[in-house]
Enzyme design. Structure first.
Site, PDB file in Angstrom:
ATOM      1  N   SER A 202      10.307   8.347 -47.377  1.00 52.52           N
ATOM      2  CA  SER A 202       9.728   9.476 -46.659  1.00 52.52           C
ATOM      3  C   SER A 202      10.648  10.704 -46.739  1.00 52.52           C
ATOM      4  CB  SER A 202       9.430   9.064 -45.213  1.00 52.52           C
ATOM      5  OG  SER A 202       8.632  10.006 -44.563  1.00 52.52           O
TER       6      SER A 202
ATOM      7  N   ASP B 174      -1.911   6.930 -46.525  1.00 48.68           N
ATOM      8  CA  ASP B 174      -0.748   7.745 -46.153  1.00 48.68           C
ATOM      9  C   ASP B 174      -1.061   9.202 -46.457  1.00 48.68           C
ATOM     10  OD1 ASP B 174       1.719   8.944 -45.770  1.00 48.68           O
ATOM     11  OD2 ASP B 174       2.810   7.673 -47.173  1.00 48.68           O
TER      12      ASP B 174
ATOM     13  N   HIS C 108       1.874   4.486 -44.301  1.00 46.63           N
ATOM     14  CA  HIS C 108       3.216   5.058 -44.341  1.00 46.63           C
ATOM     15  C   HIS C 108       4.173   4.224 -43.495  1.00 46.63           C
ATOM     16  CE1 HIS C 108       5.955   8.491 -44.967  1.00 46.63           C
ATOM     17  NE2 HIS C 108       6.423   8.189 -43.777  1.00 46.63           N
TER      18      HIS C 108
END
Length: 309
Positions: free
Chosen positions: A156, A251, A281
């Site tokens: 991320s 996501d 995610h």
């Protein structure tokens, strides 16, 4: 494909427990909650060495943690950057994942406790990544690290920093990085992408949360489009290390991660894209909830072993 049953089960619990929007909760409250949620290590590989150090950063001390598997030294190394929207988490919240990556990759892992926003705005975290890279080259040998074999990895926002570090190392003619492994990376700031529309709500990370994270990270909207903040917007991606990009179907960041893999390939950079169907995610660090987390860690380990051999 439909939402994975394990993802659906996770979300049912998550949405029932987390009723206060992240964007309206004080940052310190969220951070304390995340730290309180750290449980004892379960089913975690035994390592030869885990050591936390304080090194010189751009603006004072910078904390790193070295994980070394059994197998002797010197070992190749992977610099790892945790996720959390540049605002949340630490090397402590991602300790379990770093241990697993070290064991799977059969290499040392250096997890970097970069400065967080909003107290430390962009490019503070990027410069901390650079400091960790410089330290690895300069002093890593004292800790059994072979600094001629370096990879970077992150998830991320951490994947965003890993990608930015590759750009920075190229532009500053810095140490060579042999591979970048990016799990559901933030690569630009386009909230109108298709995956932002279809996965805007209900799948753990939301569109509004990502907008909030960006607001915490940068001092001005213009900074969002700088290449070290949005690597996909760099004028050129030539000369970067080979990449492996992992994305999750459900996501908001899916499309920008996949666009980055496509852009790297168009620039002549070997880029492997792996999409996890039905996943959300943040799945990578949750091995207790997702079988795909374990398989993804093994995939990352295989890539590290191959590219750092």
């Amino acid at each position: 494909m439909p939402l994975h049953p394990q993802a659906a089960a996770f979300l049912a619990i998550w949405n029932r427990v987390n009723t206060s929007p992240l964007e309206t909760t004080p940052v310190e409250v969220t951070r304390k909650s995340l730290m309180a949620g750290i449980g004892p290590l379960k089913d975690c590989p035994e390592l030869a060495r885990v050591e936390t150090l304080s090194i010189a950063g751009q603006d004072g001390a910078l904390r790193i943690r070295i994980y070394q598997p059994h197998g002797g030294t010197p070992q190749p190394v992977c610099l790892y950057f945790h996720g959390g929207g540049w605002v949340l988490n630490s090397i402590d919240t991602h300790d379990d994942l770093a241990r697993r990556l070290a064991a799977a990759g059969e290499c040392s892992v250096i997890s970097v406790d970069y400065r967080l926003a909003p107290e430390h705005k962009y490019p503070a975290a990027v410069e901390d990544a650079w400091s960790a890279l410089e330290w690895t080259v300069r002093q890593g040998g004292e800790y059994g690290i072979d600094a001629s074999r370096i990879a970077v990895c992150g998830d991320s926002a951490g994947a965003n920093l890993a990608a930015a570090l590759c750009l920075l190392a190229r532009d500053r003619r810095g140490p060579a990085i042999k591979a970048q492994i990016l799990a559901y990376p933030i690569t630009d700031c386009d909230f109108d992408r298709f995956s932002y529309q279809t996965n805007a709500e209900g799948y753990f990370l939301t569109r509004s949360q990502m907008q909030w994270f960006w607001e915490q990270y940068v001092a001005t909207p213009q900074q969002m489009r700088e290449p070290y903040a949005s690597p996909l917007l760099a004028d050129s991606l030539a000369g970067l290390p080979p990449a492996v990009v992992l994305t999750a179907e459900y996501d908001p960041l899916r499309d920008e991660g996949e666009a980055y893999a496509t852009a790297l390939a168009a620039a002549g950079i070997p880029a492997t894209l792996v999409r996890y169907p039905g996943m959300i995610h943040g799945f990578l660090k949750r091995v207790e909830s997702f079988d795909d987390a374990r398989s993804a860690i093994q995939l990352i380990g295989k890539e590290l072993r191959s590219r750092l051999a």
